[in-house]
Design a protein around this motif. Structure first.
Motif, PDB file in Angstrom:
ATOM      1  N   VAL A 121       0.857  -1.188   0.000  1.00 55.44           N
ATOM      2  CA  VAL A 121       0.000   0.000   0.000  1.00 55.44           C
ATOM      3  C   VAL A 121       0.891   1.235   0.000  1.00 55.44           C
ATOM      4  O   VAL A 121       1.771   1.370   0.857  1.00 55.44           O
ATOM      5  CB  VAL A 121      -0.927   0.007   1.231  1.00 55.44           C
ATOM      6  N   PRO A 122       0.717   2.146  -0.939  1.00 51.36           N
ATOM      7  CA  PRO A 122       1.569   3.339  -1.001  1.00 51.36           C
ATOM      8  C   PRO A 122       1.499   4.152   0.288  1.00 51.36           C
ATOM      9  O   PRO A 122       0.420   4.402   0.824  1.00 51.36           O
ATOM     10  CB  PRO A 122       0.985   4.137  -2.187  1.00 51.36           C
ATOM     11  N   GLY A 123       2.664   4.537   0.779  1.00 46.79           N
ATOM     12  CA  GLY A 123       2.731   5.356   1.981  1.00 46.79           C
ATOM     13  C   GLY A 123       2.551   4.584   3.272  1.00 46.79           C
ATOM     14  O   GLY A 123       2.474   5.205   4.346  1.00 46.79           O
ATOM     15  N   LEU A 124       2.473   3.256   3.200  1.00 53.54           N
ATOM     16  CA  LEU A 124       2.243   2.452   4.402  1.00 53.54           C
ATOM     17  C   LEU A 124       3.462   1.571   4.637  1.00 53.54           C
ATOM     18  O   LEU A 124       3.601   0.502   4.034  1.00 53.54           O
ATOM     19  CB  LEU A 124       0.982   1.593   4.249  1.00 53.54           C
ATOM     20  N   GLY A 125       4.359   2.033   5.487  1.00 54.16           N
ATOM     21  CA  GLY A 125       5.544   1.260   5.811  1.00 54.16           C
ATOM     22  C   GLY A 125       5.279   0.269   6.922  1.00 54.16           C
ATOM     23  O   GLY A 125       4.157   0.089   7.380  1.00 54.16           O
ATOM     24  N   GLU A 126       6.364  -0.346   7.382  1.00 52.24           N
ATOM     25  CA  GLU A 126       6.231  -1.405   8.382  1.00 52.24           C
ATOM     26  C   GLU A 126       5.669  -0.881   9.698  1.00 52.24           C
ATOM     27  O   GLU A 126       4.797  -1.503  10.311  1.00 52.24           O
ATOM     28  CB  GLU A 126       7.597  -2.049   8.618  1.00 52.24           C
ATOM     29  N   ARG A 127       6.132   0.304  10.119  1.00 52.48           N
ATOM     30  CA  ARG A 127       5.660   0.834  11.409  1.00 52.48           C
ATOM     31  C   ARG A 127       4.187   1.213  11.347  1.00 52.48           C
ATOM     32  O   ARG A 127       3.413   0.922  12.263  1.00 52.48           O
ATOM     33  CB  ARG A 127       6.493   2.057  11.792  1.00 52.48           C
ATOM     34  N   ARG A 128       3.774   1.885  10.249  1.00 57.35           N
ATOM     35  CA  ARG A 128       2.371   2.275  10.143  1.00 57.35           C
ATOM     36  C   ARG A 128       1.485   1.050   9.981  1.00 57.35           C
ATOM     37  O   ARG A 128       0.372   1.010  10.508  1.00 57.35           O
ATOM     38  CB  ARG A 128       2.196   3.225   8.955  1.00 57.35           C
ATOM     39  N   ARG A 129       1.961   0.050   9.254  1.00 57.74           N
ATOM     40  CA  ARG A 129       1.185  -1.177   9.101  1.00 57.74           C
ATOM     41  C   ARG A 129       1.008  -1.860  10.456  1.00 57.74           C
ATOM     42  O   ARG A 129      -0.082  -2.324  10.800  1.00 57.74           O
ATOM     43  CB  ARG A 129       1.901  -2.115   8.119  1.00 57.74           C
ATOM     44  N   SER A 130       2.086  -1.886  11.244  1.00 57.23           N
ATOM     45  CA  SER A 130       1.996  -2.473  12.582  1.00 57.23           C
ATOM     46  C   SER A 130       1.041  -1.680  13.465  1.00 57.23           C
ATOM     47  O   SER A 130       0.278  -2.258  14.243  1.00 57.23           O
ATOM     48  CB  SER A 130       3.392  -2.514  13.215  1.00 57.23           C
ATOM     49  N   ALA A 131       1.055  -0.344  13.340  1.00 60.40           N
ATOM     50  CA  ALA A 131       0.146   0.479  14.140  1.00 60.40           C
ATOM     51  C   ALA A 131      -1.306   0.206  13.774  1.00 60.40           C
ATOM     52  O   ALA A 131      -2.185   0.145  14.652  1.00 60.40           O
ATOM     53  CB  ALA A 131       0.472   1.959  13.927  1.00 60.40           C
ATOM     54  N   LEU A 132      -1.600   0.005  12.467  1.00 60.63           N
ATOM     55  CA  LEU A 132      -2.963  -0.317  12.043  1.00 60.63           C
ATOM     56  C   LEU A 132      -3.404  -1.659  12.603  1.00 60.63           C
ATOM     57  O   LEU A 132      -4.526  -1.803  13.108  1.00 60.63           O
ATOM     58  CB  LEU A 132      -3.041  -0.342  10.513  1.00 60.63           C
ATOM     59  N   VAL A 133      -2.526  -2.654  12.508  1.00 59.34           N
ATOM     60  CA  VAL A 133      -2.861  -3.992  12.997  1.00 59.34           C
ATOM     61  C   VAL A 133      -3.143  -3.953  14.498  1.00 59.34           C
ATOM     62  O   VAL A 133      -4.108  -4.545  14.987  1.00 59.34           O
ATOM     63  CB  VAL A 133      -1.714  -4.973  12.678  1.00 59.34           C
ATOM     64  N   THR A 134      -2.307  -3.235  15.231  1.00 57.03           N
ATOM     65  CA  THR A 134      -2.490  -3.146  16.677  1.00 57.03           C
ATOM     66  C   THR A 134      -3.787  -2.421  17.034  1.00 57.03           C
ATOM     67  O   THR A 134      -4.519  -2.809  17.955  1.00 57.03           O
ATOM     68  CB  THR A 134      -1.292  -2.428  17.319  1.00 57.03           C
ATOM     69  N   HIS A 135      -4.111  -1.357  16.283  1.00 56.77           N
ATOM     70  CA  HIS A 135      -5.282  -0.535  16.602  1.00 56.77           C
ATOM     71  C   HIS A 135      -6.591  -1.269  16.333  1.00 56.77           C
ATOM     72  O   HIS A 135      -7.508  -1.240  17.160  1.00 56.77           O
ATOM     73  CB  HIS A 135      -5.228   0.757  15.774  1.00 56.77           C
ATOM     74  N   PHE A 136      -6.684  -1.948  15.162  1.00 53.31           N
ATOM     75  CA  PHE A 136      -7.958  -2.579  14.792  1.00 53.31           C
ATOM     76  C   PHE A 136      -8.006  -4.064  15.135  1.00 53.31           C
ATOM     77  O   PHE A 136      -9.092  -4.608  15.330  1.00 53.31           O
ATOM     78  CB  PHE A 136      -8.222  -2.379  13.298  1.00 53.31           C
TER      79      PHE A 136
END
Length: 657
Positions: free
Chosen positions: A599-614
């Motif tokens: 996903v453009p603009g979605l690195g490892e840290r942001r992806r991990s933050a999304l997974v943790t949040h939802f």
């Protein structure tokens, strides 16, 4: 079995002042903590003729391998140190007053901008006020349902609140006026907080003022011919009165007290506590614990219970009497403990003002104490009826396993390992612990398997070996670090966990001969010789034992109606459940992350933050652009790209709901 004479300290070396002592077993695990006015007199009594000791005390001194003590200045200091050590070491022979069930409470999140009301079970948290405990969750919901007519505070979850805020429409409770609907701005944050504070004041006992205010407002509305408002106030007043009726006045002088009663026999004791605040019974709790003759039940209970309550009060919000003062002004007990004066001083220190510890002698307080005593007697009788069959079955099960496997002792502590994966991916393992035939969930562990099979497929044998090595390497390290002498003292002083310094009597693996041999080989490699190893194969429920010499012995076949087989199956199934739960959680997070790859603009840290949040792909798919952008670091463009990757149509950032 250690001989008490082998570790008995010379009588002349034991001090005669007050202090706290602890017995430890051969593995260094603290198994009993006690306090004494005279350490020499108390400790000498443990090394008297074994035949004259209570069976539980006799088992303790023959299990122990060492006794240590700490001298303190006063008996109040001894009370505090005893409580701290019991909390730290969780000794198996100490009486622990844990609830015989998990009591629900009503929680109010006063720390949030828009506080909410909800039913809660679990540890206390900061920023939350608690009311209760209640006997049943439905009792809380019924109370809230009655009172939200008068105090329309929100009861929805944060997710529901955010959703209705985004779509600018209240939920059903908002439409029927049982919620002030702060999500859509019907009331401001300050106005909603005032509603919640009135609700808390009502539950704290200030009920008469609200009833008088409602009655006065109803009369004024009727005089002004505003009959619709008067009818609504009439209904509100009726709801308040029904809620007040549920909190019957038992002490007319507005007493704040806890009334404690005991019912005991030679083996067990039932404890009941009624919490009276403002003259009304606000809650009730009950415990059933194992005990022994000659134990000061009252003193032990007050120390443990109010020590725990003070810790919970410190973790809760300081607003209101419910959390800030967990110790009441008065504690009524059936008889005063020997150290009543020191206990009263200690309780006063916890409360911050004087606490009266006494026996009810006459009047309403004596009548209430008798009621609590009847409840304790009934609780003990019900417990005996409920647990008689269960205790007999557990004893028979442990004896059956001991006889079938030809063990020296009954396996009082059993640990079981199970592996979970899907075609070799996300391989995890669980370790569950049963003591005395009952699960000890505080000792459960799960493992992410590190060693992958060379051919890319799952290798259950290697996974079993890895988990066994990791678990017993920890045990060997703990024993080495907690050996007798200075190292042991340092180990205890650091407060490190000693749970894995205590090995099981029986180690069960889910599988047949290969899995059992793998576990046994690891134990032999680590030099662990006092743990029996078996495997329980699922197909025919055979019990396998190690055969490292290359022979192929037949498995044990326990009778299908064997209590021992039932217990082993239960332990194996519990390990399987625990492993599956962990595996699903890990797989869900991995699948969420894999779907978001690229996903453009979605690195490892942001992806991990999304997974943790939802938490899962399904919940992420249900989210709106606004909810996704609430995650730190996620902008609107990235949120739209995430929804596109998940196959969710772009709705332009709004939810038409």
């Amino acid at each position: 079995m250690p001989d008490p004479a082998s570790y008995r300290p010379p009588p002349g070396t034991i001090p005669t002042g007050p202090g706290v002592y602890r017995f430890s077993d051969s593995h260094g695990r603290v198994i009993y903590v006690g306090k004494a006015k005279n350490l020499r007199s108390r400790l000498t009594s443990y090394f008297a003729d074994l035949s004259g000791l209570h069976p539980r005390t006799r088992q303790m001194v023959t299990t122990a391998a060492k006794v240590e003590w700490t001298v303190v200045g006063t008996e109040v200091e001894a009370l505090q140190l005893e409580y701290n050590w019991i909390k730290e070491f969780d000794p198996r022979f100490n009486v622990r007053y844990r609830d015989d069930k998990s009591y629900p409470v009503l929680a109010v999140t006063v720390g949030e901008e828009y506080p909410r009301l909800f039913v809660y079970r679990g540890p206390r948290k900061k920023g939350v006020r608690y009311f209760g405990p209640y006997s049943h969750a439905w009792a809380i919901r019924e109370t809230v349902d009655l009172l939200t007519r008068v105090f329309p505070a929100r009861t929805c979850s944060n997710g529901v609140f955010k959703r209705h805020r985004a779509i600018d429409r209240p939920c059903l409770l908002g439409y029927i006026d049982k919620c002030a609907a702060p999500c859509v701005g019907r009331v401001t944050a300050e106005e909603h907080r005032a509603i919640v504070e009135d609700f808390c004041d009502f539950l704290s006992g200030r009920t008469d003022r609200f009833a008088r205010d409602l009655e006065r407002a109803m009369t004024e509305a009727a005089e002004q011919l505003d009959f619709e408002r008067a009818a609504r106030l009439r209904d509100d007043l009726s709801a308040v009165r029904r809620a007040m009726e549920k909190q019957a006045v038992v002490l007319g002088d507005g007493t704040d007290a806890d009334v404690v009663a005991f019912a005991a026999d030679d083996l067990e004791a039932a404890v009941q506590v009624f919490h009276v605040r403002g003259g009304r019974v606000r809650g009730q709790r009950g415990w059933v614990v194992e005990t022994e003759g000659g134990v000061d039940l009252v003193g032990q209970f007050l120390t443990q219970f109010y020590g725990d309550q003070a810790e919970l009060g410190g973790a809760a919000d300081a607003g209101g009497a419910d959390s800030a003062n967990p110790v009441p002004r008065e504690v009524l007990v059936p008889q005063l403990p020997p150290d009543a004066g020191q206990l009263a001083d200690w309780l006063s220190g916890l409360r911050g003002s004087r606490v009266s510890l006494r026996v009810a002698q006459r009047g309403d307080k004596k009548a209430l104490a008798e009621t609590v005593a009847r409840n304790a007697a009934e609780a003990l009788a019900q417990h005996k009826l409920r647990r008689a069959g269960d205790f007999t079955a557990r004893s028979a099960a442990l004896q059956s396993i001991q006889e079938a496997l030809e063990l020296e002792d009954a396996p009082l502590r059993i640990e079981c390992v199970d592996i979970s994966h899907v075609q070799g991916t996300d391989v995890v393992a669980s370790l569950v612990v049963f003591e005395d035939g009952l699960p000890r969930k505080s000792d459960y562990r799960h493992y992410a398997i590190r060693e992958a099979a060379g051919d890319g497929r799952s290798d259950d044998v290697a996974s079993i070996a890895e988990v066994t090595r990791r678990r017993f390497a920890r045990h060997v390290a703990d024993v080495a670090g907690g050996a007798d002498g200075a190292a042991g003292a340092d180990y205890a002083a650091e407060g490190r966990s000693r749970k894995f310094a205590y090995p099981p009597n029986l180690f069960v693996v889910d599988g047949g001969a290969p899995q059992v041999n793998a576990a046994a080989a690891v134990l032999a490699e680590l030099g662990v010789t006092d743990v029996a190893v078996i495997g329980l194969a699922k197909r025919l429920e055979e019990v396998w034992v190690p055969n490292l010499d290359g022979s192929a012995p037949d498995p044990y076949i326990l009778p299908r109606n064997s209590e021992g087989l039932y217990l082993l199956q239960r332990i194996r199934d519990e390990a399987h459940r625990f492993a599956i739960t962990f595996h699903r959680s890990k797989r869900s997070k991995r699948m969420t992350a894999s779907v978001l790859d690229g996903v453009p603009g979605l690195g490892e840290r942001r992806r991990s933050a999304l997974v943790t949040h939802f938490g899962s792909v399904a919940k992420l798919k249900q989210a709106t652009v606004e909810e996704i952008t609430a995650v730190p670091g996620i902008g609107t463009a990235t949120a739209r790209a995430v929804l596109t990757a998940l196959g969710v149509p772009d709705n332009g950032g709004t939810d038409e709901g």
